[in-house]
Design an enzyme around this catalytic site. Structure first.
Site, short mmCIF file in Angstrom:
data_model
loop_
_atom_site.label_atom_id
_atom_site.label_comp_id
_atom_site.label_asym_id
_atom_site.label_seq_id
_atom_site.Cartn_x
_atom_site.Cartn_y
_atom_site.Cartn_z
N ASP A 74 5.37 -4.95 -1.29
CA ASP A 74 5.23 -6.37 -0.96
C ASP A 74 5.71 -6.71 0.45
OD1 ASP A 74 7.82 -5.71 -1.99
OD2 ASP A 74 8.28 -7.83 -2.25
N GLU A 132 9.44 -6.39 -4.52
CA GLU A 132 10.87 -6.06 -4.42
C GLU A 132 11.65 -7.27 -3.93
OE1 GLU A 132 14.69 -5.03 -3.11
OE2 GLU A 132 13.17 -5.54 -1.65
ZN LIG Z 1 13.57 -6.64 2.50
ZN LIG Z 2 12.83 -3.73 1.76
#
Ligand SMILES: [Zn+2]
Ligand SMILES: [Zn+2]
Length: 389
Positions: A74, A132
């Protein structure tokens, strides 16, 4: 292995730049996931998509042991400020944490391992993780979603890397023990009794109470936690009142709580409750909510040893340093609760110009891409063999 990885440098750069030009936010990595899945299929891997919403899992080989390698995919809600040919084409979204490189490196690792005729027996599981950086409405990030969907079932060890903009390309940082913090958030309201600013004696002034509570909060780290344990509580926002001559009814206060070990983590929450209870001694009251976030990331000594030795063999002893421990957060910690694992820092510094991660000028040294591939591939083989050499 480093030589083999350098031979696919052009491909690694092409993948990384393509992902960089088309960044996608957490749980929206549809384009990235599609490319990852198609590329893995072309390499002959069995592929599962939609794992953890937009995650992709590639399976290479069969039986045990099972070695998991994870890359997050991401990007961040940032407008890129770099003037480079491969700058983000998606306004307001940017790969400013290097997850484009993580994804390209893991694809390269899959390619090297899939083309290896003498790969040791066992399974390598490629975990392309969404989100994440972001949580969904149930406060779950990509690692948790993938675990919920069974992606870590049967995994014996799990490894990952994160690019490090402070470390020169060609070097890595790895160390056993805690590498990132457990992160909780607190959100509280101190309630009192509002009044005219000219008549404070008719109020229970919540800002006055707040001053006592802040003192108590900062005393937790200083006076209550064992000095050799890591812990921090920082206040991030305070809101009260609207005008000059009205004592407000209440104050809102929120902040972050960070620690490594479970015991300290629990202690910080308990002590915070006591700090807010000071409100009652001054005639006010409070509500306190603690939102539990990522756990601390514990690098398993046995897995670290294998990564360390692999890096020394590939790069030389001078290129392998102990990690600099910080109180940042990393949701890979959830995967490391499912299987012993380790994350290492991959040096990607370009030159002396600072390009900090999560900033609009972040960029990385692409010379580091094959280094990441070689360490992943070689460490995976050694983990399959269950040996350090
Ligand atoms: Zn980051
Ligand atoms: Zn990262």
């Amino acid at each position: 292995m480093l030589e083999k990885a350098r031979k696919i440098q052009e491909q690694l750069v092409a993948w990384r730049r393509d992902f960089h030009m088309h960044p996608e936010l957490g749980f929206q990595e549809h384009r990235t996931a599609k490319i990852v899945a198609e590329t893995l299929e072309e390499m002959g891997l069995r592929v599962e998509t939609g794992v953890g919403i937009t995650g992709v899992v590639g399976y290479l080989g069969e039986g045990s042991p099972v070695v998991g390698i994870r890359a997050d995919m991401d990007a961040l809600p940032l407008q890129e400020a770099n003037h480079i040919p491969y700058a983000s084409q998606n306004p307001g979204v940017m790969h400013a944490c290097g997850h484009d490189a993580h994804t390209a490196i893991l694809l390269g690792t899959a390619r090297l391992l899939s083309e290896m005729p003498d790969r040791p027996p066992g399974e390598v599981r490629f975990l392309f993780q969404p989100s994440e950086e972001e949580w969904d409405e149930e406060l779950k990030s990509g690692a948790t979603r993938m675990i919920d969907d069974g992606a870590l079932e049967g995994v014996d060890s799990v490894i990952a890397l994160h690019v490090d903009d402070d470390v020169p390309a060609g070097q890595i940082e790895v160390d056993e023990g805690y590498g990132s913090a457990a992160v909780d958030a607190f959100i509280a309201t101190i309630t009192g009794q509002g009044a005219h600013g000219a008549y404070p004696h008719e109020s229970v002034d919540p800002t006055f109470i707040l001053a006592q509570v802040i003192n108590a909060i900062h005393g937790i780290r200083a006076r209550r936690v064992n000095p050799i344990r890591s812990a921090v509580i920082s206040i991030g926002a305070i809101h009260a009142g609207k005008t000059t001559n009205v004592i407000p009814e209440e104050v809102e206060i929120m902040g972050t709580i960070r620690s490594f070990d479970d015991e300290t983590r629990a202690q910080l929450s308990e002590e915070l409750e006591k700090a807010f209870a000071v409100s009652r001694a001054f005639g006010g009251d409070y509500t306190l909510t603690i939102e539990r976030g990522f756990p601390g990331m514990y690098n398993d000594p046995a897995v670290v040893k294998i990564i360390h030795q692999t890096a020394v063999d590939l790069l030389g002893a001078d290129a392998v340093k102990p990690g600099e421990v910080g109180m940042g957060a990393e949701d890979f910690s959830y995967m490391m609760q499912k299987a012993p694992g380790a994350m290492f820092g991959l040096g990607v510094k370009i030159d002396e110009t600072p390009r900090p991660s999560h900033s609009p000028t972040f960029d990385l040294n692409e010379e580091a891409l094959p280094v990441g591939v070689a360490i992943f591939a070689e460490a995976a083989c050694r983990l399959l063999k269950g040996t350090g050499g």
